[in-house]
Design a protein around this motif. Structure first.
Motif, PDB file in Angstrom:
ATOM      1  N   LEU A 244       0.410  -5.211 -10.374  1.00 15.75           N
ATOM      2  CA  LEU A 244       1.692  -4.532 -10.570  1.00 15.75           C
ATOM      3  C   LEU A 244       1.649  -3.116 -10.020  1.00 15.75           C
ATOM      4  O   LEU A 244       0.603  -2.473  -9.943  1.00 15.75           O
ATOM      5  N   GLY A 245       2.854  -2.625  -9.665  1.00 15.81           N
ATOM      6  CA  GLY A 245       3.073  -1.219  -9.358  1.00 15.81           C
ATOM      7  C   GLY A 245       4.238  -0.733 -10.206  1.00 15.81           C
ATOM      8  O   GLY A 245       4.704  -1.435 -11.114  1.00 15.81           O
TER       9      GLY A 245
ATOM     10  N   PHE B   8       9.010  -3.793  -2.190  1.00 18.98           N
ATOM     11  CA  PHE B   8       8.573  -2.987  -3.335  1.00 18.98           C
ATOM     12  C   PHE B   8       8.604  -1.524  -2.903  1.00 18.98           C
ATOM     13  O   PHE B   8       8.068  -1.148  -1.854  1.00 18.98           O
ATOM     14  N   ALA B   9       9.233  -0.700  -3.736  1.00 20.93           N
ATOM     15  CA  ALA B   9       9.336   0.721  -3.413  1.00 20.93           C
ATOM     16  C   ALA B   9       8.016   1.452  -3.619  1.00 20.93           C
ATOM     17  O   ALA B   9       7.725   2.436  -2.930  1.00 20.93           O
ATOM     18  N   HIS B  10       7.199   0.973  -4.562  1.00 21.97           N
ATOM     19  CA  HIS B  10       5.956   1.666  -4.902  1.00 21.97           C
ATOM     20  C   HIS B  10       4.748   0.790  -4.584  1.00 21.97           C
ATOM     21  O   HIS B  10       4.835  -0.443  -4.566  1.00 21.97           O
ATOM     22  N   SER B  11       3.612   1.435  -4.370  1.00 22.02           N
ATOM     23  CA  SER B  11       2.387   0.718  -4.022  1.00 22.02           C
ATOM     24  C   SER B  11       1.790   0.044  -5.278  1.00 22.02           C
ATOM     25  O   SER B  11       2.161   0.363  -6.417  1.00 22.02           O
ATOM     26  N   GLY B  12       0.863  -0.881  -5.032  1.00 21.48           N
ATOM     27  CA  GLY B  12       0.149  -1.541  -6.129  1.00 21.48           C
ATOM     28  C   GLY B  12       0.555  -2.991  -6.338  1.00 21.48           C
ATOM     29  O   GLY B  12      -0.191  -3.768  -6.920  1.00 21.48           O
TER      30      GLY B  12
ATOM     31  N   ASN C  57       0.833  -1.194   0.000  1.00 24.23           N
ATOM     32  CA  ASN C  57       0.000   0.000   0.000  1.00 24.23           C
ATOM     33  C   ASN C  57       0.876   1.256   0.000  1.00 24.23           C
ATOM     34  O   ASN C  57       2.096   1.181  -0.114  1.00 24.23           O
ATOM     35  N   ASP C  58       0.229   2.398   0.118  1.00 23.62           N
ATOM     36  CA  ASP C  58       0.969   3.671   0.005  1.00 23.62           C
ATOM     37  C   ASP C  58       1.185   4.333   1.356  1.00 23.62           C
ATOM     38  O   ASP C  58       1.298   5.553   1.463  1.00 23.62           O
ATOM     39  N   SER C  59       1.253   3.527   2.425  1.00 23.92           N
ATOM     40  CA  SER C  59       1.399   4.106   3.756  1.00 23.92           C
ATOM     41  C   SER C  59       2.813   4.615   4.027  1.00 23.92           C
ATOM     42  O   SER C  59       3.007   5.436   4.920  1.00 23.92           O
ATOM     43  N   CYS C  60       3.812   4.122   3.296  1.00 24.13           N
ATOM     44  CA  CYS C  60       5.196   4.616   3.498  1.00 24.13           C
ATOM     45  C   CYS C  60       5.895   4.698   2.145  1.00 24.13           C
ATOM     46  O   CYS C  60       6.709   3.856   1.798  1.00 24.13           O
ATOM     47  N   GLN C  61       5.542   5.724   1.393  1.00 22.32           N
ATOM     48  CA  GLN C  61       6.064   5.879   0.046  1.00 22.32           C
ATOM     49  C   GLN C  61       7.549   6.247   0.034  1.00 22.32           C
ATOM     50  O   GLN C  61       8.238   6.027  -0.960  1.00 22.32           O
ATOM     51  N   ASN C  62       8.037   6.818   1.106  1.00 22.42           N
ATOM     52  CA  ASN C  62       9.437   7.259   1.112  1.00 22.42           C
ATOM     53  C   ASN C  62      10.406   6.141   1.457  1.00 22.42           C
ATOM     54  O   ASN C  62      11.625   6.334   1.402  1.00 22.42           O
ATOM     55  N   ARG C  63       9.904   4.987   1.843  1.00 22.28           N
ATOM     56  CA  ARG C  63      10.758   3.863   2.202  1.00 22.28           C
ATOM     57  C   ARG C  63      10.401   2.657   1.355  1.00 22.28           C
ATOM     58  O   ARG C  63       9.359   2.607   0.709  1.00 22.28           O
TER      59      ARG C  63
END
Length: 445
Positions: free
Chosen positions: A324-325, A435-439, A294-300
C-alpha cells in the motif's frame, strides 16, 4: 432413368459417408476402451508394486526392530547373570582355599599322631599353632537361593493380537481416488483448476494440486497449491503448451496424502496479462505482471496501461494488492476501451474503475454503490458480459453499433454490478491502474 440413377448414386454416397463417420466413431470408442484398459492395468500394476515395496519395507523394519529388541533383552540377561555369578565365584574360591588348608592340616595332624615320642611334642605343637591360625570355627557365608537372582523373561502376548489388529486395518485399496479434477479453464497465462470430492465418506482437511509439462519425460510434478479451497489459478504457464494436472487430499487428523487423481491435460491459448513497460512512475517485475509505483514522478498521477488489450468479455480479471501507499481520489484500477496519454486516472469516459477508497466510476461518473476500501491482500475482480442495447447487423461485434456491457466488480466479499455504455463494438479491452503516491504494488492475472 438417369434421374433414378443419380438419386441412387447420391444415396450411395451419403451411405458411404455415413459408414465412414460410423467407422470413425467406433474407432474413437475403441481407442477410448484401450485407454481405459491401459489405465486399469497400469494403475493396478503400480498399486501391486507399491504394496509389495511397502510391505517388504515394513517386514524388514519389523524384523530389524524385533532383532534389536531381542538383542537388548539378551544383553540385560547377560549383565544380570555376570553380576550375580561373580560373588558366587569369589565365595567358591574362598571355600576351595579353605578346603585345601583343611586337607593340609589333617595330613599334618595324622602325621604328628603317628610320629615317635621324640618328635611328637614338637609336631603336635606346630599342628596346634597352625590349627589356631586357620580359625577352624570361621566359615564363609553362602547366600540362600531366595537371595540370589532367578532370571526370567516377561513377554506380553497381547502384542501379537494388537499387531494383528493393526495390520488387518493397515493400508487400503480403492478403485477411485477421493478427489477428481472437475474442470480446467484457460486463463491468460494460466489455467484455473477446479476439483471436487467424490468420496462422501472421506473427510478432507486440505487439498494438494500439482502440475507438469505434458510429454516431457524428465519433467517432474511441481506443487502448485496446498489448502482448503476447491479451485486454484496456476499462473506462469506458456500458451499453447499442454500441461498435466493432478490433485489429492489429506484426511482430517492424518499426515499421509490420498492417492492422486487421474491426470488431466489442459492448456491455455491466452497470452498472459502484462503491464506496459517504460511508463514513468512504475517499476515492473521480470514477467511484467507486477507493477510497483515508485517516487520518480510525485507531482503527477500517471496511468499504467496493459501492454495489449488482452482482457476479453466473459473472463475474470483480477488485481491483487500486495503493498500500500497513501490513498488519493485519483487512484484507480480498472478496464478501458483505449489508452490515452497524459491522463491521470481511469475515472474518465470509456473506462470503468474502482478507486482505492472503494468508489466505483463508470465513464467518469461515480456510482452510488461503493465497495470496501482497498487494503493489503485485497483482490479486485472484473467480470463483463455484452448486453445488446440496440439490434446489431448479423449479430457481429465487428460491424459496430451501440452496446452495453454489464460489469461486475468484486472486492472484500462484496460486488457492485453496473451497466457500461460504450460507443463502439469491443471484443477485447485494456486494463490499467493509477496511483498518486508511491508504495502501491499490484499483481494482475
Amino acid at each position: 432413368m438417369s434421374v433414378e440413377v443419380d438419386l441412387l448414386l447420391q444415396e450411395a454416397k451419403e451411405s458411404i459417408e455415413a459408414a465412414q463417420n460410423y467407422r470413425s466413431e467406433l474407432q474413437q470408442r475403441l481407442h477410448g476402451l484401450n485407454q481405459a484398459r491401459k489405465q486399469i492395468r497400469g494403475s493396478s500394476g503400480q498399486a501391486r508394486e507399491a504394496l509389495r515395496r511397502h510391505f517388504a519395507e515394513l517386514q524388514a523394519a519389523a524384523s530389524r526392530l524385533l532383532a534389536e529388541r531381542q538383542a537388548s533383552l539378551l544383553a540385560e540377561v547377560d549383565t544380570i547373570e555376570a553380576g550375580s555369578i561373580k560373588p558366587l565365584d569369589d565365595c567358591q574360591s574362598l571355600i576351595e582355599h579353605g578346603v585345601g588348608q583343611a586337607d593340609e592340616l589333617l595330613r599334618e595332624g595324622e602325621a604328628a599322631l603317628r610320629c615317635g615320642l621324640g618328635e611328637k611334642e614338637e609336631k603336635l605343637g606346630s599342628f596346634t599353632k597352625k590349627a589356631v591360625h586357620i580359625q577352624l570355627d570361621s566359615l564363609p557365608e553362602v547366600p540362600a537361593l531366595v537371595d540370589v537372582p532367578c532370571v526370567s523373561a516377561q513377554l506380553d502376548d497381547s502384542l501379537l493380537s494388537l499387531l494383528r489388529e493393526r495390520v488387518s486395518r493397515h493400508g487400503s485399496v480403492s478403485s477411485h481416488p477421493p478427489v477428481l479434477i472437475e474442470e480446467l479453464q484457460e486463463r491468460p497465462g494460466g489455467i484455473l483448476v477446479r476439483w471436487c470430492k467424490v468420496d462422501e465418506d472421506f473427510a478432507a482437511a486440505d487439498y494438494r494440486v500439482q502440475y507438469r509439462r505434458s510429454g516431457s519425460g524428465g519433467s517432474q510434478y511441481e506443487d502448485a497449491y496446498i489448502g482448503w479451497d476447491c479451485e486454484f489459478l496456476v499462473l506462469h504457464l506458456d500458451p499453447h503448451v499442454d500441461y498435466l494436472f493432478r490433485v489429492c487430499a489429506r484426511g482430517e487428523g492424518r499426515t499421509e496424502w490420498s492417492p492422486w487423481s487421474v491426470p488431466q491435460t489442459g492448456y491455455t491459448t491466452l497470452a498472459p496479462h502484462e503491464w506496459r513497460p517504460g511508463t514513468e512512475g512504475f517499476i515492473l517485475s521480470s514477467r511484467k505482471n507486477i507493477a510497483l509505483r515508485n517516487d520518480s514522478c510525485q507531482n503527477r498521477c500517471p496511468v499504467l496501461y496493459s501492454n495489449a488489450p488482452t482482457y476479453f468479455c466473459g473472463q475474470t480479471l483480477t488485481f491483487r494488492i500486495t503493498a500500500l501507499g497513501l490513498m488519493d481520489r485519483r487512484d484507480s484500477l480498472g478496464v478501458c476501451i483505449n489508452t490515452l496519454q497524459g491522463e491521470e486516472s481511469l475515472q474518465r469516459d470509456q473506462a470503468v474503475c474502482i478507486s482505492t477508497n472503494g468508489a466505483v466510476f463508470v465513464n467518469g461518473k461515480e456510482m452510488t454503490n461503493q465497495l470496501p476500501a482497498i487494503t493489503v491482500g485485497s483482490s479486485v475482480t472484473f467480470d463483463m458480459e455484452v448486453v445488446n442495447l440496440f439490434p446489431i447487423s448479423n449479430n457481429n461485434l465487428s460491424e459496430g453499433g451501440n452496446f452495453k456491457l454489464r460489469v461486475t466488480i468484486g472486492s472484500g466479499n462484496r460486488e457492485v454490478v453496473s451497466d457500461w455504455l460504450v460507443d463502439q463494438a469491443v471484443d477485447c479491452l485494456y486494463f490499467g491502474c493509477s496511483f498518486a503516491h508511491s508504495g502501491w504494488k499490484v499483481l494482475v492475472f
